[in-house]
Enzyme design. Structure first.
Site, PDB file in Angstrom:
ATOM      1  N   LYS A  82       0.990  -1.160   0.155  1.00  0.00           N
ATOM      2  CA  LYS A  82      -0.095  -0.249  -0.178  1.00  0.00           C
ATOM      3  C   LYS A  82       0.895   1.805   0.252  1.00  0.00           C
ATOM      4  O   LYS A  82       2.106   1.484   0.685  1.00  0.00           O
ATOM      5  CB  LYS A  82      -0.908  -0.140   0.925  1.00  0.00           C
ATOM      6  CG  LYS A  82      -1.793   1.123   1.314  1.00  0.00           C
ATOM      7  CD  LYS A  82      -2.797   1.026   2.038  1.00  0.00           C
ATOM      8  CE  LYS A  82      -3.974   2.478   1.632  1.00  0.00           C
ATOM      9  NZ  LYS A  82      -4.490   2.459   0.489  1.00  0.00           N
ATOM     10  N   GLY A 142       6.268   1.161   6.157  1.00  0.00           N
ATOM     11  CA  GLY A 142       7.294   0.428   5.331  1.00  0.00           C
ATOM     12  C   GLY A 142       7.579   0.708   3.208  1.00  0.00           C
ATOM     13  O   GLY A 142       8.285   0.593   2.800  1.00  0.00           O
ATOM     14  N   CYS A 143       6.024   0.993   2.565  1.00  0.00           N
ATOM     15  CA  CYS A 143       6.210   0.774   1.637  1.00  0.00           C
ATOM     16  C   CYS A 143       6.811   2.133   1.065  1.00  0.00           C
ATOM     17  O   CYS A 143       7.504   2.413  -0.124  1.00  0.00           O
ATOM     18  CB  CYS A 143       4.472   1.141   0.970  1.00  0.00           C
ATOM     19  SG  CYS A 143       4.079  -0.495   0.965  1.00  0.00           S
ATOM     20  N   THR A 144       6.953   2.978   2.452  1.00  0.00           N
ATOM     21  CA  THR A 144       7.617   4.821   1.649  1.00  0.00           C
ATOM     22  C   THR A 144       9.072   4.179   2.081  1.00  0.00           C
ATOM     23  O   THR A 144       9.904   4.996   0.972  1.00  0.00           O
ATOM     24  CB  THR A 144       6.903   5.627   2.837  1.00  0.00           C
ATOM     25  OG1 THR A 144       5.207   5.753   2.402  1.00  0.00           O
ATOM     26  CG2 THR A 144       7.877   7.310   2.444  1.00  0.00           C
ATOM     27  N   ALA A 161       9.764   2.214  -0.820  1.00  0.00           N
ATOM     28  CA  ALA A 161      10.106   2.933  -2.566  1.00  0.00           C
ATOM     29  C   ALA A 161      10.925   3.730  -2.101  1.00  0.00           C
ATOM     30  O   ALA A 161      11.585   4.338  -3.007  1.00  0.00           O
ATOM     31  CB  ALA A 161       8.975   4.048  -2.489  1.00  0.00           C
TER      32      ALA A 161
END
Length: 158
Positions: free
Chosen positions: A44, A49-51, A54
């Site tokens: 998401k 974590g995704c930030t 990325a």
């Protein structure tokens, strides 16, 4: 069990895909023919974590590209959500929208996971490296976002 996916292995042909990017443009794996491509799946946009992951790819993109690797990030988010995420984090590589999780399923990146003690089904954090011939040359499931790109660069010799 049919909604879960089967992991891929090194040496398998990478499943082709065509998905919309943050701007609504269709991007396919076939567009990358003859190139090495890192395809990473994240659950998401704009979550911690995704930030982290990325931004790690963003900060290492020059060295990855210099070694001949393109990067594509895939999540179930809608194009407008990934556009905002990309703009907010100054991301410099394509993010693709897989709202039906069809590509995640094809890559073995969809199934059960535990979030805060709750079992849910969704996109699993994973990374596939597709070589210039369209074959899986490296695959990693259960990726820890923290330090992932450094570990990947070490594996790839970048």
């Amino acid at each position: 069990m049919s909604e879960y996916s089967t992991p891929l292995t090194v040496g398998q042909k990478a499943p082709d895909f065509s998905l919309q990017d943050a701007n609504g443009k269709t991007v396919s794996l076939a567009d990358q023919a003859g190139k090495n491509v890192i395809v990473y799946f994240y659950p998401k946009a704009a979550t911690p974590g995704c930030t982290t992951e990325a931004c790690d790819f963003r900060d290492n993109l020059n060295s990855l590209q210099g070694a001949g690797y393109a990067v594509l990030g895939i999540s179930p988010d809608q194009p407008e959500d990934i556009a905002k995420f990309a703009a907010d984090e100054s991301l410099n590589f394509p993010l693709l929208s897989d709202p039906d999780n069809n590509v995640a399923k094809a890559y073995g990146s969809y199934g059960e996971k535990n979030i805060n003690g709750n079992t849910i089904v969704g996109t699993l954090r994973s990374t596939a490296v597709v070589d210039a011939e369209g074959t899986i040359s490296h695959i990693e499931y259960g990726v820890d976002a923290q330090g992932h790109v450094a570990r990947l660069r070490e594996t790839l010799g970048v």
